[in-house]
Every structure is written in C-alpha cells, then in structure tokens.
Design an enzyme around this catalytic site. Structure first.
Site, PDB file in Angstrom:
ATOM      1  N   CYS A   1      38.253 145.718 -86.520  1.00 21.48           N
ATOM      2  CA  CYS A   1      39.610 146.205 -86.829  1.00 21.48           C
ATOM      3  C   CYS A   1      40.402 146.598 -85.600  1.00 21.48           C
ATOM      4  CB  CYS A   1      39.576 147.447 -87.710  1.00 21.48           C
ATOM      5  SG  CYS A   1      38.266 147.507 -88.873  1.00 21.48           S
TER       6      CYS A   1
ATOM      7  N   GLU B   1      30.936 140.453 -96.414  1.00 21.39           N
ATOM      8  CA  GLU B   1      30.411 139.700 -95.273  1.00 21.39           C
ATOM      9  C   GLU B   1      29.091 140.311 -94.807  1.00 21.39           C
ATOM     10  OE1 GLU B   1      32.958 139.650 -91.828  1.00 21.39           O
ATOM     11  OE2 GLU B   1      31.593 138.335 -90.708  1.00 21.39           O
TER      12      GLU B   1
ATOM     13  N   GLU C   1      46.144 133.109 -83.056  1.00 24.51           N
ATOM     14  CA  GLU C   1      45.379 132.972 -84.319  1.00 24.51           C
ATOM     15  C   GLU C   1      46.101 133.631 -85.491  1.00 24.51           C
ATOM     16  OE1 GLU C   1      44.282 134.671 -81.652  1.00 24.51           O
ATOM     17  OE2 GLU C   1      42.538 133.635 -80.808  1.00 24.51           O
TER      18      GLU C   1
ATOM     19  N   GLU D   1      47.842 142.124 -80.398  1.00 23.54           N
ATOM     20  CA  GLU D   1      47.176 141.416 -81.494  1.00 23.54           C
ATOM     21  C   GLU D   1      48.168 140.609 -82.333  1.00 23.54           C
ATOM     22  OE1 GLU D   1      45.874 143.823 -84.882  1.00 23.54           O
ATOM     23  OE2 GLU D   1      43.972 142.759 -84.880  1.00 23.54           O
TER      24      GLU D   1
ATOM     25  N   GLU E   1      34.886 142.700 -95.532  1.00 26.07           N
ATOM     26  CA  GLU E   1      33.870 143.006 -94.531  1.00 26.07           C
ATOM     27  C   GLU E   1      32.576 143.471 -95.187  1.00 26.07           C
ATOM     28  OE1 GLU E   1      35.378 144.399 -90.655  1.00 26.07           O
ATOM     29  OE2 GLU E   1      34.128 146.151 -90.996  1.00 26.07           O
TER      30      GLU E   1
ATOM     31  N   CYS F   1      41.626 155.724 -84.125  1.00 26.97           N
ATOM     32  CA  CYS F   1      43.072 155.460 -84.082  1.00 26.97           C
ATOM     33  C   CYS F   1      43.893 156.740 -83.985  1.00 26.97           C
ATOM     34  CB  CYS F   1      43.510 154.694 -85.309  1.00 26.97           C
ATOM     35  SG  CYS F   1      42.487 153.278 -85.655  1.00 26.97           S
TER      36      CYS F   1
ATOM     37  N   LYS G   1      47.824 146.710 -80.722  1.00 30.40           N
ATOM     38  CA  LYS G   1      48.305 146.027 -81.931  1.00 30.40           C
ATOM     39  C   LYS G   1      49.502 145.144 -81.617  1.00 30.40           C
ATOM     40  CE  LYS G   1      45.476 147.627 -85.085  1.00 30.40           C
ATOM     41  NZ  LYS G   1      44.624 146.718 -85.860  1.00 30.40           N
TER      42      LYS G   1
ATOM     43  N   SER H   1      32.403 140.812 -86.991  1.00 26.82           N
ATOM     44  CA  SER H   1      32.876 140.409 -88.310  1.00 26.82           C
ATOM     45  C   SER H   1      34.035 139.439 -88.118  1.00 26.82           C
ATOM     46  CB  SER H   1      33.353 141.642 -89.072  1.00 26.82           C
ATOM     47  OG  SER H   1      34.195 141.254 -90.135  1.00 26.82           O
TER      48      SER H   1
END
Ligand code: SF4
Ligand code: SF4
Ligand code: SF4
Ligand code: FES
Ligand code: FES
Lengths: 178, 590
Positions: free
Chosen positions: B304, B281, B371, B366, B278, B520, B363, B324
């Site tokens: 994230c 990037e 993907e 996710e 990142e 988190c 999560k 990102s």
C-alpha cells in the site's frame, strides 16, 4: 615530452573494462573494513587518473554506500577529481598584470575554442584547461602555458592558432577535439 | 543524577542529560535549529549556544551533557550575541520571500529571527548559488532557502536507510542534496517526503498541485470527485490550530463539499477493497505453499505504501515476487471511480477528475506511474497532501474549526473501522487478520476488542503469531498452522527486517511495511512537525474512530459487497486483476 608510443605505463591502452576489473580487486580487498571509502577512492583515482562516474558507482555498490554519500566525499576533498586530466595542461595566467591586460579574454577564447570549462579536458584527453597565478612574466602579459612552454603577449584572437600549432607538433594522429 | 544551576534555577537530572533537555525540564527555552526531537542532535548550527561557567568557549547545549555542579547561563550577553550572530549569518545567505513562501506560517528560521529580536542583517556577503530541483512529481527543493541543518540528511540516511541526500562540496560551496548537487530523480530517492517533513524552512516541500485542482473544479466539463486517506482525519485539524489527535472526519467532508467537489468519497472504501483482494491473495499463496500446489513467494509483503514499493524496487529487486500484487487503496479507488462509478453516473473516464487527499508525497509519484492507467486514462489525476488541503481550505475562506459535520457520498464512500487503521503502523496487518481469520475459521479474530496489540505501537519492528484452529472445511489445510506475521515502519526498520530474513534469522508468512515512521499518520505530507508524541496522539484518534463504528471488518462493508456483486465479481477475479492489481519494476541502486 613523452611520446605516446614510448610510454611505459599501460593506463593509456587499458580498456575501461580492464580498469574497472582492477578496481574490483581493490574493492574486494577493502570490503567490510571500516574507513574503506577514502583509500578505495584514492586507489580508484590512481587507476583511472580521475574518478569517472562508472568507477564511483562501482565503489558505492561494492562498499554498500549510497552514491550520494560517495559523491559528497569526492566533492569535499580537493584531491579528488571527477574530470579526466589531459596529457598536457594549458594554464592561463590570471595574476594581476595578466588579468588587467586581458587574461580573462584569453581564457574565454580557449574555452570556446576547446569547448571545455576550467578543470576539464578535451575529449581526446590531450589538453586540460587550468588557471594560474603568475608566471613571473608580467612585463609580457597576458601569458599562458602549455606544458613547459610559456606563450607571451597572447592575443585572444590567436589562441586558435596556438592550439593548432600544438596539435601539429605534438599529436601525430589528429586530435578529435580540434 | 546531576544537580545543575541554569539561570539561577537548580535542576536535578539524570547523568548524560543534555543541557538543552535539562533547561527544558526547568521551563527554560533555549532556541535551536538543527536539533530535532526524535531525529538528531549533532551540534551543527550553534544556535543553541549557552555560557557554562569555567568553560573557555560557549557550548552547544543540544549536545553538551550536564555535569554535577555545572552553572549555566542561557541568557547572558555573550550567549545572546553569539546566537544572534549565527542567525544573522544564516539570514545573510538566505534568498526567499517570506510573504510568498509556503513556510511562512511555520518557518523555524523566521521564528528564530523574530524570537531573537533581529531587526536588520548586519552581514552582507556573497550569496551561495541557487539550485532548484523540481525533477520529481513529489517534491521541490530550493537550495537558496537551505540552512544546512542536515535534518534531511539524517532522516534520509538513518530513518529511511536511503542515503539520497548528503552535503556536497565544501565550505561556502556546500549544498545539501543528491550526488554532485544533482536532482532527486537521478538517485534512489523514494519520494517519501520525510526530508520535507523535518525541514525547518522552505527548502524542501511537496510539489504543490493546488492550482491544478482549482482549475479542475472551475472546469464545467469535468466531474471532480475526491477521496481522503484514512490518516487525514486525524491530522488536518492541526492546520487550523486544533490539538494533534483531534478527529475532524465530518468537518473535512463538509469543507471538501464547500470547495466544490461533486462527490466526496473515502479512500477507506478502497482500503476495505484492498483487504478483500490482499487477504485472498495471502490465503491463496498459503494454500499453494502448504499443499505443494505451486511455487509461491512467502513471506508476502503489503504493497500500500508507494515509497516502500520504490524502495524494494531499488534495493531488493530480487524480492519483487514477495510483494502483494494489490495496488494501493489510492490507486484502487482511482480505477474503480473511473470505471464502476463513471458507468453508474454515465460519464466517460476522460470526463472525470479524481483528486486524492493524502498524508504522503510519494502518492504524487505513484499516481503518475505508467502502470496506473487501467481505466484507460490516468486513474488518479491530482494528489494533494494534508498541508495543501489545509492551504486550499484557508484560501477559500472556510472557517474550518466551526464547520458542521458532513457525511461521505455513496456508493464508494463507506469504510469500515478496519480501513481507518490503515493510517498507522500495524493497522493493515490488523485489518487483514480481522478478515482472514474470520474467512478461515468462521470465528472472530481472538484478540481483545479485535486489536492485534503486539503489532501496534511505535516499536520499529513488531511480530505476532496465531495458530489456526477449528478451520472451516475449505481451509482444513491451515488447521494447526501457526501464522507468523511482522510489521515494520520507517524504511530503515524495513531494511533491518529484510536483512534478518535473508540471514535466515527469522521467517514469516505476512509482513506489513509502511514507509513513514508511525505509518501514514506520520507521512511526509502531514502538518509539521511530527514528533513521536504527536504520532501517538494521531494513532489514538484513529483507534477511537475505529472503535466508534459498528462496522469494523472490511468483508462486512455493504458497499464492498455491492461492488463485487454489481461489477467486479469475486476477489482475484478477472476484472479485479485488470483494475486492482499491478506489476513492479526492478531498478538499480546506483
Ligand atoms: S524559508 Fe522561512 S525565512 Fe526563508 S523565505 Fe521561507 S518563510 Fe521566509
Ligand atoms: S523523499 Fe525520502 S528518499 Fe527522497 S530524499 Fe527525501 S527522505 Fe530521502
Ligand atoms: S534542506 Fe532543509 S532539512 Fe535539509 S539541510 Fe537544508 S534546511 Fe536542513
Ligand atoms: S600576472 Fe601573469 S605573468 Fe605575472
Ligand atoms: S540546535 Fe544545537 S547546534 Fe543546532
């Protein structure tokens, strides 16, 4: 009984797109004003005759409200309906006398004949199904009505015939529901 | 100031204080249910009723302000009877079996019934209809246990600015839920689990995957590895009665090993990897923008936090290019574990099971996004929240509190201090700056003890800026450029920040967004209840973990250098692109 062909209001003929664009105008007028949600929903119900999902989603987007909040408001107030209304209403009496003498079975027979639940309309929007309290014809229970006409001593096995008879007399183009 | 008398105690409190707060200050406990510190005081449940002399009716103490000279009885016969009645009525419409309910150790309804001395339920009435919603991978909702306190409604609409759940229907028919009492999967729910984090009862909880993980551990054909997110080590102890803010990193590792995981790794390794990707990037985007070499979207947002990803996909799909392309650390770990590590130990990806321990319910969502299968199979198989791990450890009969410390395995188990601070708001930004600054200038980030204090702490939106000087030749285009960054936590704050940018009132180069309040450490899967006081303690613990390490910068992590050398090549290289970066999906908000 109003004949479809003579009906002067245009809601029957207006396409969904036309109705939705009318709703757009309403939303544009109310956008940004406090307390807009309920009046816009009332107008939407007037435009569509009920509150279809497409209209509710448009209202949510247009007024920048969450769809769940809009749904919460719609389901809170009894005067909002998310089911289309039929052109005519079938009412099945569930008053004491009719209940005792099989009103419930009449209702069940209608539900399975029309394949709809109480509060819903047939897919051709011809008939809605409701329940009622007492028609004052307790001596001839169980009773039901379609529009103005009251049917007495209804036998559950015969409701099919009543519906077919109704369609024969009132609907020129055969309804899709039956 | 107002002087009031509560149960014969005289207290002086500032005007506007509620009776409840005044009583707490005097050490008098008034039971509550819908009230939740830092979240809501709406006077809905009436559990907190007290008697005020001169008032016609009992008053809800969580909303009623004090007035000078007020005389309050929290414990009069009338108040006790009224509270009892309210709770008995709730119990009479409650369907659940405490013995097998996941809240039976911390259920507020159960505690109320006990504290109010309720021994039987005098009211017997019709029960509301029961709706169970298990439409999402993250959460399960059970309306039969709902006490209609509306905490979830407030959190979802206000804190998270999602508005996924509202009261539906009216009167006895009311249920709290998505549109028309439907399912979370049909609406814009981002699966953050903040609703579950505040629910006082077992009406919203994580979708439990403990059984699946036991089954994997029992399967002799599978190699089962585990990663733990940075935020677990500062909260897991709470499941075993330890003080909030107790660091349990070593005990957590030992517990996982005793549960039977073949290797215990660390999401922190992948957090360092995220910084490498990142950070590069960001620098690439800045270069393109400043030299006019290409069209790039700025500001760049961090990626994230999966709840945030789903949020921007729903609410700002036109800004997906600003995200990102880096996968989250969880997913980077999964992809590396099933390729690089699998090759090292001579296993096929399909024979490996990757389990994540996360503070987060999103999560779970996710991990099963389409993907996230770049190893050829699902990269992360199961995600357990901190709470689920706590239950698993208990189930195994492990005496957690007295465990000896253990150490993570190599080669994908080492994390820097920069990775630790991914756990709290401002941490990803600080970690990125520690690396980016050094890459560009060759110098350490010029902040005291490497902490970017302006972006730390619990303010909703935070900003910082720094001007690059003495840039290395390769980065000379950054000389004199003032980098502007912002940090937001809680999606409501993210929305406010984005609206500010869209209105042209602010502009930045880089923005960190974390879905949950506090980051988190305040995730939807953390031990309940997370108040701001507890957030602060967990954050302190995380900074302590960081400061205790010699290794505090991602780009100095030897295991990171190793994975690039042996496997990935360079950041943003071809293999990185395949395994560590991803694409997003525009969605509509109705
Ligand atoms: S929600 Fe609370 S009261 Fe209800 S079953 Fe679970 S533990 Fe028992
Ligand atoms: S998971 Fe998050 S977005 Fe979904 S209903 Fe709960 S609070 Fe709202
Ligand atoms: S689901 Fe939980 S938080 Fe939401 S209203 Fe019901 S009991 Fe309260
Ligand atoms: S009860 Fe049915 S007509 Fe009176
Ligand atoms: S806690 Fe005060 S009304 Fe619910």
């Amino acid at each position: 009984m109003v004949d479809k062909a003579q009906c002067c209001c245009s809601t029957e003929e207006a396409t969904e797109e036309e109705l939705l664009s009318r709703l757009d105008e309403v939303i544009a007028e109310y956008k940004g004003k406090p307390g807009a949600l309920i009046p816009v929903l009332q107008m939407a119900q007037a435009i569509f005759g009920y509150l279809p999902e497409s209209a509710l989603k448009k209202v949510a987007l247009g007024l920048d409200k969450s769809y769940s909040e809009v749904a919460g408001v719609v389901s809170f107030y009894a005067f909002f309906s998310t089911n289309p209304k039929g052109r005519q209403t079938i009412r099945v009496c569930l008053g004491t006398a009719c209940y005792v003498r099989g009103g419930k079975q009449v209702l069940e027979a209608l539900k399975s004949k029309l394949k709809i639940e109480v509060g819903e309309a047939t897919p051709d929007r011809e008939l809605s199904l409701e329940v009622a309290r007492c028609f004052g014809a307790c001596g001839l229970a169980p009773t039901m009505s379609i529009g103005e006409e009251v049917y007495k001593r209804v036998r559950p096995a015969k409701v099919g015939e009543i519906i077919e008879e109704y369609y024969k007399n009132n609907v020129s183009v055969k309804g899709a529901a039956v | 100031m107002a002087k009031i008398t509560i149960d014969n105690e005289v207290v002086e409190v500032p005007d506007g204080t509620t009776i409840l707060a005044a009583a707490r200050r005097a050490g008098i406990k008034i039971p509550t249910l819908c009230y939740l510190e830092d979240v809501q005081a709406i006077g809905a449940c009436r559990v907190c009723m007290v008697e005020v002399e001169g008032a016609r009716t009992l008053v809800a103490s969580c909303v009623a302000p004090v007035s000078d000279g007020m005389v309050v009885h929290t414990n009069s016969k009338k108040a006790r009877a009224a509270r009892k009645m309210v709770v008995e009525l709730l119990l009479s419409d409650h369907t659940g079996d405490c013995q097998v309910c996941d809240r039976n150790d911390d259920c507020e309804l159960q505690a109320l019934a006990r504290d109010l001395g309720i021994r039987d339920i005098t009211y017997q009435g019709e029960k509301s209809r029961r709706l169970v919603d298990d439409s999402t991978p993250a959460l399960v909702r059970d309306s039969a246990k709902c006490v209609l306190c509306r905490r979830c409604v407030t959190v979802c609409a206000d804190t998270q600015s999602v508005g996924g759940i509202f009261p539906q229907g009216r009167g006895f028919e009311t249920v709290i839920g998505p549109a028309f009492a439907g399912e979370l999967d049909d609406i814009v729910c981002v699966q953050c689990g903040q609703c579950a984090a505040v629910c006082p009862v077992g009406a919203i909880s994580e979708r439990d995957q403990v059984q699946e993980v036991w089954a994997a551990l029992d399967d002799p054909t599978k190699t089962v590895v585990v990663q733990t997110a940075p935020a677990i080590r500062a909260a897991l102890g709470e499941c075993f009665g330890l003080e909030p803010g107790t660091l349990v990193t070593g005990r957590m590792v030992t517990a996982l090993r005793r549960l039977g995981f073949h290797a215990v790794f660390d999401t922190n390794f992948a957090a360092d990897l995220t910084i490498m990707e990142e950070g590069n990037e960001l620098l690439t985007r800045l270069k393109k923008a400043l030299t006019g070499e290409g069209d790039v979207a700025l500001p760049m947002f961090t990626s994230c936090s999966p709840g945030w990803i789903k949020y921007i996909e729903y609410f700002y799909p036109d800004m997906l290019n600003n995200l990102s392309t880096c996968k989250s650390p969880q997913q980077m770990f999964g992809a590396i574990a099933k390729t690089y590590y699998a090759q090292k130990i001579g296993k096929k990806p399909e024979d490996m099971i990757v389990v994540s321990i996360m503070p987060c319910t999103a999560k779970k969502y996710e991990a099963q996004r389409p993907e996230m299968r770049d190893s050829g199979v699902q990269d992360v198989d199961y995600v357990l929240t901190t709470r689920e791990l706590g239950r698993m450890i208990t189930e195994a009969g492990i005496d957690f509190v007295n465990l000896p410390d253990g150490k993570q395995d190599s080669p994908i188990g080492l994390g820097s201090g920069a990775a630790d601070i991914f756990a709290n708001t401002g941490g990803v930004m600080e970690a990125a700056l520690r690396t980016a600054w050094e890459v560009v200038t060759g110098q350490e980030l010029p902040f005291d003890n490497l902490h970017v204090t302006p972006v730390a702490g619990l303010d909703g939106i935070k900003e910082a800026s720094a001007t690059f000087t003495n840039c290395l030749p390769e980065w000379s285009f950054l000389e004199g450029v003032t980098a502007k960054v912002a940090v937001a936590h809680g999606l409501g704050n993210a929305r406010r920040l984005i609206e500010k940018i869209r209105a042209g009132e602010a502009s930045y180069h880089f923005i960190e967004i974390m879905t949950c309040p506090g980051g988190c450490i305040g995730g939807g899967g953390q031990p309940r209840m997370t108040t701001n006081a507890i957030r602060k303690k967990r954050i302190e613990a995380i900074y302590k973990e960081d400061e205790g390490k010699a290794l505090r910068k991602s780009h100095k992590n030897p295991e990171i250098l190793q994975v690039y050398e042996e496997f990935l090549g360079a950041p943003l290289g071809e293999l990185s692109h395949k395994l560590l970066h991803t694409k997003y999906t525009p969605r509509t908000k109705v």
